[in-house]
Design a protein around this motif. Sequence first.
Motif, PDB file in Angstrom:
ATOM      1  N   ARG A  30       0.764  -1.052   0.097  1.00 54.18           N
ATOM      2  CA  ARG A  30       0.048  -0.029   0.184  1.00 54.18           C
ATOM      3  C   ARG A  30       1.108   1.164   0.035  1.00 54.18           C
ATOM      4  O   ARG A  30       0.358   2.378  -0.065  1.00 54.18           O
ATOM      5  N   GLY A  31       2.250   0.987   0.163  1.00 56.32           N
ATOM      6  CA  GLY A  31       2.902   2.322   0.124  1.00 56.32           C
ATOM      7  C   GLY A  31       4.352   1.808  -0.367  1.00 56.32           C
ATOM      8  O   GLY A  31       4.794   0.706  -0.503  1.00 56.32           O
ATOM      9  N   GLY A 113       1.744   4.254  -4.483  1.00 58.09           N
ATOM     10  CA  GLY A 113       1.522   4.652  -3.298  1.00 58.09           C
ATOM     11  C   GLY A 113       2.451   5.714  -2.605  1.00 58.09           C
ATOM     12  O   GLY A 113       3.352   6.134  -3.335  1.00 58.09           O
ATOM     13  N   PRO A 114       2.167   6.268  -1.419  1.00 56.26           N
ATOM     14  CA  PRO A 114       2.900   7.429  -1.036  1.00 56.26           C
ATOM     15  C   PRO A 114       4.240   6.922  -0.589  1.00 56.26           C
ATOM     16  O   PRO A 114       4.762   5.571  -0.441  1.00 56.26           O
ATOM     17  N   ASP A 138       6.621  12.269  -0.001  1.00 54.34           N
ATOM     18  CA  ASP A 138       5.550  12.581   0.649  1.00 54.34           C
ATOM     19  C   ASP A 138       5.730  12.953   2.259  1.00 54.34           C
ATOM     20  O   ASP A 138       4.955  13.560   2.753  1.00 54.34           O
ATOM     21  N   ILE A 234       1.756   6.500   6.449  1.00 58.22           N
ATOM     22  CA  ILE A 234       1.288   5.889   5.015  1.00 58.22           C
ATOM     23  C   ILE A 234      -0.125   5.782   5.103  1.00 58.22           C
ATOM     24  O   ILE A 234      -0.694   6.440   3.972  1.00 58.22           O
ATOM     25  N   LEU A 235      -0.898   5.399   5.906  1.00 58.41           N
ATOM     26  CA  LEU A 235      -2.319   5.231   5.973  1.00 58.41           C
ATOM     27  C   LEU A 235      -2.933   6.639   5.875  1.00 58.41           C
ATOM     28  O   LEU A 235      -3.964   6.948   5.321  1.00 58.41           O
ATOM     29  N   ILE A 238      -2.521   8.036   2.301  1.00 53.50           N
ATOM     30  CA  ILE A 238      -3.442   7.463   1.571  1.00 53.50           C
ATOM     31  C   ILE A 238      -4.677   8.121   1.599  1.00 53.50           C
ATOM     32  O   ILE A 238      -5.579   8.461   0.578  1.00 53.50           O
ATOM     33  N   GLU A 239      -5.187   8.246   2.757  1.00 55.49           N
ATOM     34  CA  GLU A 239      -6.593   8.564   3.088  1.00 55.49           C
ATOM     35  C   GLU A 239      -6.789  10.060   2.765  1.00 55.49           C
ATOM     36  O   GLU A 239      -7.920  10.607   1.957  1.00 55.49           O
ATOM     37  N   ASN A 241      -5.049  11.619   0.099  1.00 55.50           N
ATOM     38  CA  ASN A 241      -5.153  11.624  -1.112  1.00 55.50           C
ATOM     39  C   ASN A 241      -6.441  11.184  -1.733  1.00 55.50           C
ATOM     40  O   ASN A 241      -7.005  11.768  -2.803  1.00 55.50           O
ATOM     41  N   ALA A 242      -6.995  10.348  -1.121  1.00 57.28           N
ATOM     42  CA  ALA A 242      -8.417   9.807  -1.410  1.00 57.28           C
ATOM     43  C   ALA A 242      -9.493  10.909  -1.521  1.00 57.28           C
ATOM     44  O   ALA A 242     -10.593  10.877  -2.109  1.00 57.28           O
TER      45      ALA A 242
END
Length: 244
Positions: A30-31, A113-114, A138, A234-235, A238-239, A241-242
């Motif tokens: 995820r990253g 991902g990041p 990032d 990282i989470l 992701i959030e 960016n979403a």
Amino acid sequence: MTLPASPEHFSYTADGVVYTASRFHRDAARGRVLLMPDWEGMNSGWAQEIGRLYSQTCDAEVIVTDHYGQHRPHPGFDEAAYINQQLYRDTERSRSIFRGMVAALQAHWQASGPLVVVGFCSGGAFSFETGRSGAAVDAVFCVHGDPRTIDPIDQPGDYPVFTVVHGEIDPFVPQSSLDAFAEEMRAHRIRWNLHIISDAKHSFTRFDNRRSGYGIAYSKRAEIETRHLVAAQILSLIEANATR
């Protein structure tokens, strides 16, 4: 959660210099995490194991590398100290080197991902110089390293998130360094965090450290907590960016 396979070793070229790296790949990562080890560089057993642990905890593809170059795989302490001191004093050169390394590695990532840079001790200082350099990252982490620079950011810009992870009783990173870093960040409203871990000394991530004494000691709690801070960053990215 399955453990990452053995690392894949590869070389890459940035600004005419050949560097070596190790990649810990994960399916559906995820990253991405770029690890900058301490003075020993990427070829120590600790650096390789910490790469595996970060890949597992962060569910990320991890690349471990250093700035010593392929021709210098195992620098001694004095040699490493000399090289690093020169880079501390010449931020234009150090930022150019780390910006170039990040750019050269873009072609080698298998995940998306990041992209988070995590550095330890001297690598932490260089992680932050990477963040100041304009490199396409990032977030940057300085773990039991000195976050202060001789050439602070002097203008607003699109900078990554800066996070210091500091041991409460680390005598080698003074409060004045933390204060100078905070002032630099506040001056231009840059996103930043300071995470202080109670009872942690210097080099608290070095689980291979047999020198537990004044100022230096491994802390399992602090090492694990640091990995989870990176995973949470990282989470968060992701959030964020979403929802843009």
